[in-house]
Write a protein that holds these residues in place. Structure first.
Motif, short mmCIF file in Angstrom:
data_model
loop_
_atom_site.label_atom_id
_atom_site.label_comp_id
_atom_site.label_asym_id
_atom_site.label_seq_id
_atom_site.Cartn_x
_atom_site.Cartn_y
_atom_site.Cartn_z
N SER A 262 -46.49 -46.48 20.41
CA SER A 262 -47.00 -45.36 21.21
C SER A 262 -46.61 -44.06 20.52
O SER A 262 -45.86 -44.04 19.54
N LEU A 263 -47.13 -42.95 21.03
CA LEU A 263 -46.82 -41.64 20.46
C LEU A 263 -45.33 -41.34 20.56
O LEU A 263 -44.74 -40.77 19.64
N ARG A 264 -44.72 -41.74 21.66
CA ARG A 264 -43.28 -41.53 21.82
C ARG A 264 -42.49 -42.24 20.72
O ARG A 264 -41.54 -41.69 20.15
N VAL A 265 -42.90 -43.46 20.40
CA VAL A 265 -42.23 -44.22 19.35
C VAL A 265 -42.44 -43.55 17.99
O VAL A 265 -41.52 -43.49 17.16
N VAL A 266 -43.65 -43.05 17.75
CA VAL A 266 -43.93 -42.37 16.47
C VAL A 266 -43.01 -41.18 16.29
O VAL A 266 -42.38 -41.00 15.22
N LEU A 267 -42.89 -40.35 17.32
CA LEU A 267 -42.04 -39.15 17.23
C LEU A 267 -40.57 -39.53 17.09
O LEU A 267 -39.84 -38.97 16.26
N GLY A 268 -40.13 -40.50 17.90
CA GLY A 268 -38.74 -40.91 17.85
C GLY A 268 -38.38 -41.57 16.53
O GLY A 268 -37.31 -41.31 15.96
N LYS A 269 -39.27 -42.42 16.04
CA LYS A 269 -39.00 -43.12 14.78
C LYS A 269 -38.87 -42.13 13.62
O LYS A 269 -37.97 -42.25 12.79
N GLN B 91 -44.74 -49.38 11.52
CA GLN B 91 -44.80 -49.22 12.98
C GLN B 91 -45.54 -47.95 13.36
O GLN B 91 -46.35 -47.95 14.31
N ILE B 92 -45.31 -46.87 12.63
CA ILE B 92 -46.02 -45.62 12.90
C ILE B 92 -47.51 -45.80 12.66
O ILE B 92 -48.34 -45.33 13.45
N GLY B 93 -47.88 -46.51 11.58
CA GLY B 93 -49.29 -46.74 11.29
C GLY B 93 -49.97 -47.55 12.38
O GLY B 93 -51.10 -47.25 12.79
N ALA B 94 -49.30 -48.60 12.86
CA ALA B 94 -49.88 -49.41 13.94
C ALA B 94 -50.06 -48.59 15.21
O ALA B 94 -51.08 -48.71 15.90
N ALA B 95 -49.07 -47.74 15.52
CA ALA B 95 -49.16 -46.91 16.72
C ALA B 95 -50.29 -45.89 16.61
O ALA B 95 -51.04 -45.66 17.57
N LEU B 96 -50.44 -45.29 15.43
CA LEU B 96 -51.51 -44.31 15.24
C LEU B 96 -52.89 -44.96 15.34
O LEU B 96 -53.82 -44.38 15.93
N MET B 97 -53.04 -46.15 14.77
CA MET B 97 -54.32 -46.85 14.86
C MET B 97 -54.64 -47.20 16.31
O MET B 97 -55.80 -47.10 16.75
N ARG B 98 -53.63 -47.62 17.04
CA ARG B 98 -53.86 -47.95 18.46
C ARG B 98 -54.27 -46.71 19.25
O ARG B 98 -55.20 -46.75 20.07
N MET B 99 -53.62 -45.58 18.99
CA MET B 99 -53.98 -44.35 19.67
C MET B 99 -55.38 -43.89 19.29
O MET B 99 -56.15 -43.42 20.14
N THR B 100 -55.73 -44.05 18.01
CA THR B 100 -57.09 -43.70 17.57
C THR B 100 -58.12 -44.55 18.27
O THR B 100 -59.19 -44.07 18.68
N GLY B 101 -57.82 -45.85 18.41
CA GLY B 101 -58.73 -46.74 19.12
C GLY B 101 -58.91 -46.36 20.57
O GLY B 101 -60.03 -46.44 21.10
N ARG B 102 -57.85 -45.94 21.21
CA ARG B 102 -57.96 -45.54 22.62
C ARG B 102 -58.78 -44.26 22.76
O ARG B 102 -59.58 -44.14 23.69
#
Length: 455
Positions: free
Chosen positions: A120-127, A149-160
């Protein structure tokens, strides 16, 4: 005969109708656009994360150059703060990041809502923030696992944002693979990583999309930093018969030490509570601070630069230079194990490769059966394969990072041999063992929610 052929033509056209319908579908092209934009975004962010990580390391070394004992203060404090923040404000950000993506590809099949804790975005920022803090205070960690992990989170957010929520498994896979490709400038390694490490989610139906996404991430990275080889060009080579012993020495030694590293790390992750009646399990922040203090003592007392990714040391060893300490490989092994066991956010890729380079140099000192550069290269691939137990990814990533195409067969042999030895010590791959922790935790949370709803 001609009549039969004419009657068959409509059947052939009917078979192609679904293909035409798909290519003419607006939903299909919207889905493709989401993957393309996501791939470019991951590439850009991967470069920014690299810049942040390099800046943090530069600041740390600048401080140590002025005050030699500085790590004794800031390293344990940094470990404690990072471990506390990861557990309190950014749960799911601790450790490498690759186990979280593996767990996410499993959780998405049963409970897509459970992904918010891992990607998630929170994980991206925290990581990103805690990776910066770790490298700023001297942790022996890398940026590549977090980038996955950041790449997977960004792709998921882009998909949403693009309205593509029915294919989150492919989004996670593409984002993680793109993260590897952009972090190391190794697009082929990103594709192999997707198949070998995240293989459960790699489907033929989405394979072309995933590969093209990885390519776009690589293009974005190249556009920002140019074409480069991570560790520089290696001139290593092997003679047919005598130097073949180097493959055996590095394969056996690297595999054994890599398997031991993985075994101890899994133990610390899952069974730390059994040590000293669970004292450290109940005091994880104290445990992280003690790990940080140990890393600082190793670096300050030995006078060896075991802090950070170890990129400079590995590059020097590949070029035949000396790191200043004959025990660099062993000390880097210990410091990386302490950093990973502490639970702070940070990856294993770069520290493992530099550890392998140091161990290869140590084995060259003990058994000089091949030139130093050759032993270092074989040590890198063997130890890395022993740690992650992904022989194809290990071979491809080292080959691309050193441009050592003349060492293809020796690298493959050392990687496979190390993998086989490592499996004897640690039967289950490291990342998959660590991912089980997140999967089990999600199941417990789901059962708890179901019980509270039923009540």
């Amino acid at each position: 005969m001609f009549k039969r052929r004419g009657n068959d033509m409509p059947k052939d056209l009917r078979r192609l109708r679904p293909v035409f319908s798909r290519w003419m579908s607006l939903r299909h092209w919207r889905s493709q656009l989401v993957f393309w934009i996501g791939g470019l975004l991951v590439g850009v962010v991967a470069v920014l994360v690299a810049k942040v990580a390099d800046g943090a390391q530069a600041l740390f070394h600048l401080g140590v150059a002025k005050v030699g004992w500085l790590p004794l203060v800031i390293t344990p404090v940094g470990f404690a703060i990072s471990a506390f923040a990861a557990r309190r404000w950014f749960p799911g950000s601790q450790g490498s990041g690759i186990p979280q993506v593996i767990a996410a590809t499993e959780i998405v099949r049963h409970n897509p809502k459970g992904l918010d804790r891992l990607v998630s975005l929170r994980v991206v920022l925290g990581k990103t923030a805690l990776l910066f803090l770790g490298l700023l205070t001297g942790a022996s960690i890398g940026r590549e696992g977090p980038t996955v992990q950041i790449g997977a989170a960004l792709m998921r957010m882009t998909g949403r944002i693009g309205g593509i929520v029915s294919n989150e498994s492919a989004l996670l896979l593409a984002g993680g693979a793109a993260g590897v490709a952009a972090a190391f400038n190794t697009p082929l390694a990103g594709i192999v990583f997707a198949i070998e490490e995240l293989g459960k989610s790699f489907e033929q139906r989405t394979s072309g999309t995933v590969i093209f996404t990885v390519m776009l991430a690589g293009i974005a990275s190249l556009g920002m930093v140019g074409d480069y080889i991570y560790f520089g060009h290696s001139d290593a080579h092997l003679q047919p018969l005598p130097d073949t012993l180097a493959v055996l020495v590095c394969g056996l030694g690297g595999g054994a030490l890599g398997g031991l590293f993985a075994r101890i790390l899994v133990f610390c992750n899952k069974r730390l509570g059994r040590v000293f009646n669970g004292f450290f399990e109940r005091r994880r922040i104290l445990f992280a601070a003690l790990c940080g203090l140990s890393v600082a003592l190793i670096g300050v007392v030995s006078g060896t630069d075991i802090f950070g990714t170890g990129y400079s040391e590995a590059r020097s060893l590949l070029g035949g230079a000396d790191t200043g300490s004959p025990l660099f490989g062993v000390l880097k092994w210990v410091s990386t194990l302490l950093s990973s066991a502490s639970g702070i956010p940070g990856g294993l890729f770069a520290p493992s490769l530099s550890t392998g380079a140091g161990l290869g140099a140590d084995m060259h000192w003990l058994l000089p059966v091949a030139p130093l550069g050759t032993m270092v290269l074989l040590g890198m691939v063997a130890y890395f394969s022993g740690v992650v137990q992904s022989p194809l990814t290990s071979f491809v990533i080292v080959m691309e990072m050193t441009n050592s195409h003349n060492m293809v067969m020796p690298l493959i042999a050392a990687s496979v041999l190390a993998y086989s030895v490592s499996r004897l010590i640690c039967p289950r791959p490291l990342y998959h063992s660590l991912s089980q922790t997140f999967i089990d935790e999600e199941r417990r949370m789901r059962r708890s929610e179901a019980a509270s709803t039923g009540a």
